[in-house]
Design a protein around this motif. Structure first.
Motif, PDB file in Angstrom:
ATOM      1  N   ALA A  55       0.832  -1.205   0.000  1.00 35.39           N
ATOM      2  CA  ALA A  55       0.000   0.000   0.000  1.00 35.39           C
ATOM      3  C   ALA A  55       0.869   1.258   0.000  1.00 35.39           C
ATOM      4  CB  ALA A  55      -0.934  -0.009   1.206  1.00 35.39           C
ATOM      5  N   LEU A  59       1.066   4.202  -2.847  1.00 35.94           N
ATOM      6  CA  LEU A  59       0.964   5.643  -2.574  1.00 35.94           C
ATOM      7  C   LEU A  59       2.176   6.400  -3.105  1.00 35.94           C
ATOM      8  CD1 LEU A  59      -0.615   5.648   0.985  1.00 35.94           C
ATOM      9  CD2 LEU A  59      -1.688   6.248  -1.185  1.00 35.94           C
ATOM     10  N   SER A  99      -6.905   7.491  -5.497  1.00 35.58           N
ATOM     11  CA  SER A  99      -5.909   6.426  -5.566  1.00 35.58           C
ATOM     12  C   SER A  99      -6.157   5.375  -4.490  1.00 35.58           C
ATOM     13  CB  SER A  99      -4.512   7.016  -5.415  1.00 35.58           C
ATOM     14  OG  SER A  99      -3.544   6.013  -5.467  1.00 35.58           O
ATOM     15  N   LEU A 100      -6.497   5.804  -3.292  1.00 37.62           N
ATOM     16  CA  LEU A 100      -6.783   4.852  -2.213  1.00 37.62           C
ATOM     17  C   LEU A 100      -8.049   4.055  -2.493  1.00 37.62           C
ATOM     18  CD1 LEU A 100      -5.914   6.982   0.932  1.00 37.62           C
ATOM     19  CD2 LEU A 100      -4.745   4.934   0.131  1.00 37.62           C
ATOM     20  N   MET A 103      -7.092   1.284  -4.973  1.00 36.57           N
ATOM     21  CA  MET A 103      -5.767   0.721  -4.753  1.00 36.57           C
ATOM     22  C   MET A 103      -5.689  -0.780  -5.073  1.00 36.57           C
ATOM     23  SD  MET A 103      -3.257   1.138  -1.469  1.00 36.57           S
ATOM     24  CE  MET A 103      -4.580   0.924  -0.344  1.00 36.57           C
TER      25      MET A 103
END
Length: 157
Positions: A55, A59, A99-100, A103
């Motif tokens: 993760a 990011l 984006s999260l 993901m």
């Protein structure tokens, strides 16, 4: 996690039976911006998608992708700097939230583009998490048994 790494290195469907080879800085930048890597780095792509810090790696790639439009806003947009800075901050926040939100799908898509079957990265992450949980559970049970033994020794039972 040892079995996950072994499965990553021996992923025959992607044609990468060798060790995990990390790309150089320029190839990583290309990868972060959405490009594909040569076949010799496909095992690294799967490692990147399944390691414990997957993760954070995602990011970092998102931050690299956001850096270009943010630089354009800060450098070339007319107006006071504080307005440009707030626009850039808003863009970064919206970009990171987006984006999260996507993901797992984005990381899985990168693994598929490297030649792995759909679902491979998620399955390997899940298996590694189960192994970590089992190891942590054993460690906690052993610690509880030691505490119980100390308590019994102190209380004379």
């Amino acid at each position: 996690m040892g079995s996950v790494r072994g499965e990553q290195e021996g992923a025959g469907s992607a044609g990468t039976d060798g060790p995990v080879r990390r790309p150089g800085p320029l190839r990583w930048l290309w990868f972060a911006l959405g490009g594909t890597l040569p076949a010799r780095h496909h095992s690294w792509v799967l490692f990147d998608a399944t390691t414990r810090t997957w993760a954070l790696r995602h990011l970092a790639r998102a931050a690299v992708q956001l850096a270009v439009p943010i630089a354009v806003i800060l450098l070339f947009l007319p107006g006071p700097f504080w307005i440009r800075g707030m626009a850039a901050l808003g863009g970064v926040l919206i970009g990171l939230v987006f984006s999260l939100a996507y993901m797992p799908e984005t990381v899985e898509h990168r693994a598929v583009r490297a030649g792995y079957p759909a679902g491979t990265a998620g399955r390997l992450r899940h298996r590694a998490a189960e192994e970590r949980e089992a190891t942590d559970s054993q460690r906690r049970r052993a610690a509880a048994a030691r505490r119980a033994a100390r308590y019994r020794a102190r209380s004379g039972r």
